[in-house]
Write a protein that holds these residues in place. Sequence first.
Motif, PDB file in Angstrom:
ATOM      1  N   GLY A 107       0.812  -1.209   0.000  1.00  0.00           N
ATOM      2  CA  GLY A 107       0.000   0.000   0.000  1.00  0.00           C
ATOM      3  C   GLY A 107       0.843   1.254   0.000  1.00  0.00           C
ATOM      4  N   ALA A 108       0.296   2.297  -0.583  1.00  0.00           N
ATOM      5  CA  ALA A 108       1.052   3.536  -0.735  1.00  0.00           C
ATOM      6  C   ALA A 108       0.875   4.488   0.442  1.00  0.00           C
ATOM      7  N   ASP A 109      -0.162   4.315   1.238  1.00  0.00           N
ATOM      8  CA  ASP A 109      -0.412   5.235   2.342  1.00  0.00           C
ATOM      9  C   ASP A 109       0.650   5.082   3.424  1.00  0.00           C
ATOM     10  N   ALA A 110       1.066   6.203   3.992  1.00  0.00           N
ATOM     11  CA  ALA A 110       2.063   6.176   5.063  1.00  0.00           C
ATOM     12  C   ALA A 110       1.499   5.421   6.264  1.00  0.00           C
ATOM     13  N   HIS A 111       2.285   4.506   6.800  1.00  0.00           N
ATOM     14  CA  HIS A 111       1.773   3.646   7.861  1.00  0.00           C
ATOM     15  C   HIS A 111       2.897   3.181   8.780  1.00  0.00           C
ATOM     16  N   GLY A 112       2.497   2.695   9.934  1.00  0.00           N
ATOM     17  CA  GLY A 112       3.410   2.036  10.851  1.00  0.00           C
ATOM     18  C   GLY A 112       2.866   0.668  11.189  1.00  0.00           C
ATOM     19  N   TYR A 113       3.765  -0.264  11.531  1.00  0.00           N
ATOM     20  CA  TYR A 113       3.359  -1.629  11.861  1.00  0.00           C
ATOM     21  C   TYR A 113       3.481  -1.882  13.359  1.00  0.00           C
ATOM     22  N   LEU A 114       2.515  -2.615  13.892  1.00  0.00           N
ATOM     23  CA  LEU A 114       2.620  -3.224  15.205  1.00  0.00           C
ATOM     24  C   LEU A 114       2.826  -4.714  14.978  1.00  0.00           C
ATOM     25  N   ASP A 130      -2.919  -7.905  29.354  1.00  0.00           N
ATOM     26  CA  ASP A 130      -3.374  -6.515  29.391  1.00  0.00           C
ATOM     27  C   ASP A 130      -2.187  -5.551  29.346  1.00  0.00           C
ATOM     28  N   THR A 131      -1.122  -5.884  30.064  1.00  0.00           N
ATOM     29  CA  THR A 131       0.069  -5.033  30.069  1.00  0.00           C
ATOM     30  C   THR A 131       0.628  -4.872  28.664  1.00  0.00           C
ATOM     31  N   TYR A 132       0.752  -5.989  27.964  1.00  0.00           N
ATOM     32  CA  TYR A 132       1.325  -5.973  26.621  1.00  0.00           C
ATOM     33  C   TYR A 132       0.406  -5.259  25.630  1.00  0.00           C
ATOM     34  N   LEU A 133      -0.878  -5.605  25.663  1.00  0.00           N
ATOM     35  CA  LEU A 133      -1.829  -4.977  24.747  1.00  0.00           C
ATOM     36  C   LEU A 133      -1.953  -3.480  25.014  1.00  0.00           C
ATOM     37  N   ASP A 134      -1.977  -3.075  26.271  1.00  0.00           N
ATOM     38  CA  ASP A 134      -2.076  -1.651  26.602  1.00  0.00           C
ATOM     39  C   ASP A 134      -0.930  -0.869  25.978  1.00  0.00           C
ATOM     40  N   PHE A 135       0.266  -1.436  26.052  1.00  0.00           N
ATOM     41  CA  PHE A 135       1.421  -0.744  25.485  1.00  0.00           C
ATOM     42  C   PHE A 135       1.314  -0.636  23.970  1.00  0.00           C
ATOM     43  N   LEU A 136       0.954  -1.742  23.296  1.00  0.00           N
ATOM     44  CA  LEU A 136       0.838  -1.711  21.842  1.00  0.00           C
ATOM     45  C   LEU A 136      -0.272  -0.769  21.387  1.00  0.00           C
ATOM     46  N   VAL A 137      -1.391  -0.768  22.106  1.00  0.00           N
ATOM     47  CA  VAL A 137      -2.483   0.144  21.775  1.00  0.00           C
ATOM     48  C   VAL A 137      -2.028   1.596  21.934  1.00  0.00           C
ATOM     49  N   ALA A 138      -1.291   1.881  23.001  1.00  0.00           N
ATOM     50  CA  ALA A 138      -0.793   3.244  23.216  1.00  0.00           C
ATOM     51  C   ALA A 138       0.122   3.669  22.072  1.00  0.00           C
ATOM     52  N   CYS A 139       0.982   2.755  21.636  1.00  0.00           N
ATOM     53  CA  CYS A 139       1.868   3.073  20.506  1.00  0.00           C
ATOM     54  C   CYS A 139       1.060   3.302  19.229  1.00  0.00           C
ATOM     55  N   GLY A 140       0.071   2.431  19.001  1.00  0.00           N
ATOM     56  CA  GLY A 140      -0.769   2.599  17.829  1.00  0.00           C
ATOM     57  C   GLY A 140      -1.495   3.935  17.831  1.00  0.00           C
ATOM     58  N   SER A 141      -1.988   4.335  18.983  1.00  0.00           N
ATOM     59  CA  SER A 141      -2.685   5.618  19.093  1.00  0.00           C
ATOM     60  C   SER A 141      -1.742   6.785  18.808  1.00  0.00           C
ATOM     61  N   GLU A 142      -0.513   6.679  19.283  1.00  0.00           N
ATOM     62  CA  GLU A 142       0.470   7.730  19.022  1.00  0.00           C
ATOM     63  C   GLU A 142       0.822   7.807  17.536  1.00  0.00           C
ATOM     64  N   ILE A 143       0.898   6.674  16.881  1.00  0.00           N
ATOM     65  CA  ILE A 143       1.159   6.669  15.435  1.00  0.00           C
ATOM     66  C   ILE A 143       0.022   7.379  14.701  1.00  0.00           C
ATOM     67  N   ARG A 144      -1.205   7.093  15.075  1.00  0.00           N
ATOM     68  CA  ARG A 144      -2.355   7.743  14.440  1.00  0.00           C
ATOM     69  C   ARG A 144      -2.381   9.244  14.708  1.00  0.00           C
ATOM     70  N   GLU A 145      -1.884   9.658  15.873  1.00  0.00           N
ATOM     71  CA  GLU A 145      -1.831  11.084  16.176  1.00  0.00           C
ATOM     72  C   GLU A 145      -0.995  11.837  15.151  1.00  0.00           C
ATOM     73  N   ARG A 146      -0.128  11.121  14.465  1.00  0.00           N
ATOM     74  CA  ARG A 146       0.741  11.723  13.453  1.00  0.00           C
ATOM     75  C   ARG A 146       0.217  11.499  12.034  1.00  0.00           C
ATOM     76  N   ASN A 147      -1.065  11.205  11.942  1.00  0.00           N
ATOM     77  CA  ASN A 147      -1.754  11.031  10.658  1.00  0.00           C
ATOM     78  C   ASN A 147      -1.185   9.890   9.827  1.00  0.00           C
ATOM     79  N   LEU A 148      -0.754   8.843  10.497  1.00  0.00           N
ATOM     80  CA  LEU A 148      -0.296   7.629   9.831  1.00  0.00           C
ATOM     81  C   LEU A 148      -1.303   6.511  10.090  1.00  0.00           C
ATOM     82  N   GLN A 149      -1.406   5.605   9.142  1.00  0.00           N
ATOM     83  CA  GLN A 149      -2.218   4.418   9.360  1.00  0.00           C
ATOM     84  C   GLN A 149      -1.508   3.457  10.296  1.00  0.00           C
ATOM     85  N   VAL A 150      -2.290   2.694  11.027  1.00  0.00           N
ATOM     86  CA  VAL A 150      -1.749   1.633  11.882  1.00  0.00           C
ATOM     87  C   VAL A 150      -2.153   0.295  11.298  1.00  0.00           C
TER      88      VAL A 150
END
Length: 300
Positions: A107-114, A130-150
């Motif tokens: 895909g051509a859209d700017a994105h980050g991978y988890l 929960d500890t692991y998922l919470d961290f990955l979700v937080a990272c994913g949310s931060e990536i989206r804050e920068r207008n990137l797809q997750v």
Amino acid sequence: IDGVIDAAGFAYGDQFGAARTGRAADAAERWRRDGKAVILLPQAFGPFSTEPIRTAARRLIGAADLVFARDRVSLAALEGIGAMAEHVSRAPDFTISVPALPSSAAGADAHGYLVPNAKMLRHLESDARDTYLDFLVACGSEIRERNLQVRILLHESNEDAGIASDLAQRLDGAPVVSEEDPQRLKGRIAASRVVVGSRFHALVAALSQSVPVVASGWSHKYAELLADYGCPDALVTLPAGREEAQAAIARALDEPSRTASIERLTRSAAEQRRQTDAMWARVREVLARTARARRRGGFG
């Protein structure tokens, strides 16, 4: 055959038990008696905390023609059991020299991978999921804050599918993607802006192609890998909260730290490739020498 190449990655140490190392030592000694070369490609070793596994590891290393430890901690583990010799040295993970192929599905859209890893759940303490998922979700949310797809990438194991599904649900339906061809998988990673992951070879693929990472891991090999690429601060020790996720993603994606990180990764990757080329040259030399000796001796 003229030789056996062991590409285990991480198989000989306390976490896998003495029996496994003992079976490998038995096989290596048998192959050695038959005149075959035995080569252990770059991998993690140790720790070896009991006498049975120390004895087995010394036998395995002693029966090999070449042994490459992938990091300083692994090399120290071999030194600690008295297994160091001229045929034992350090070299990077060999997969960095495998060329990436473009993936039409990237895909051509700017994105980050988890990139999740189910093994993390066995190595974290209470409330691991929960500890692991919470961290990955937080990272994913931060990536989206920068207008990137997750996107959630299944890198190595069907075992990760359950975590990926939960993660996708918590990230409002983020797509879960996979790639059967490992070279196209590497191409997917090259096309991303950041990789947040716990799969070792996903991190290798990213770092060796100058893609910044945020890593969490379950053994010494993660910290050692990041140190080799000059980015030890990319390792986040769990449990970690939203603030740690924010800081890690900021280092990977925000300027000026992103440009500095990419430049550092590019320099480090070039050096890692040089060391890998030197490792393969030694492997080819040993295999060729063994083949000639076996022909003269009537083997094969």
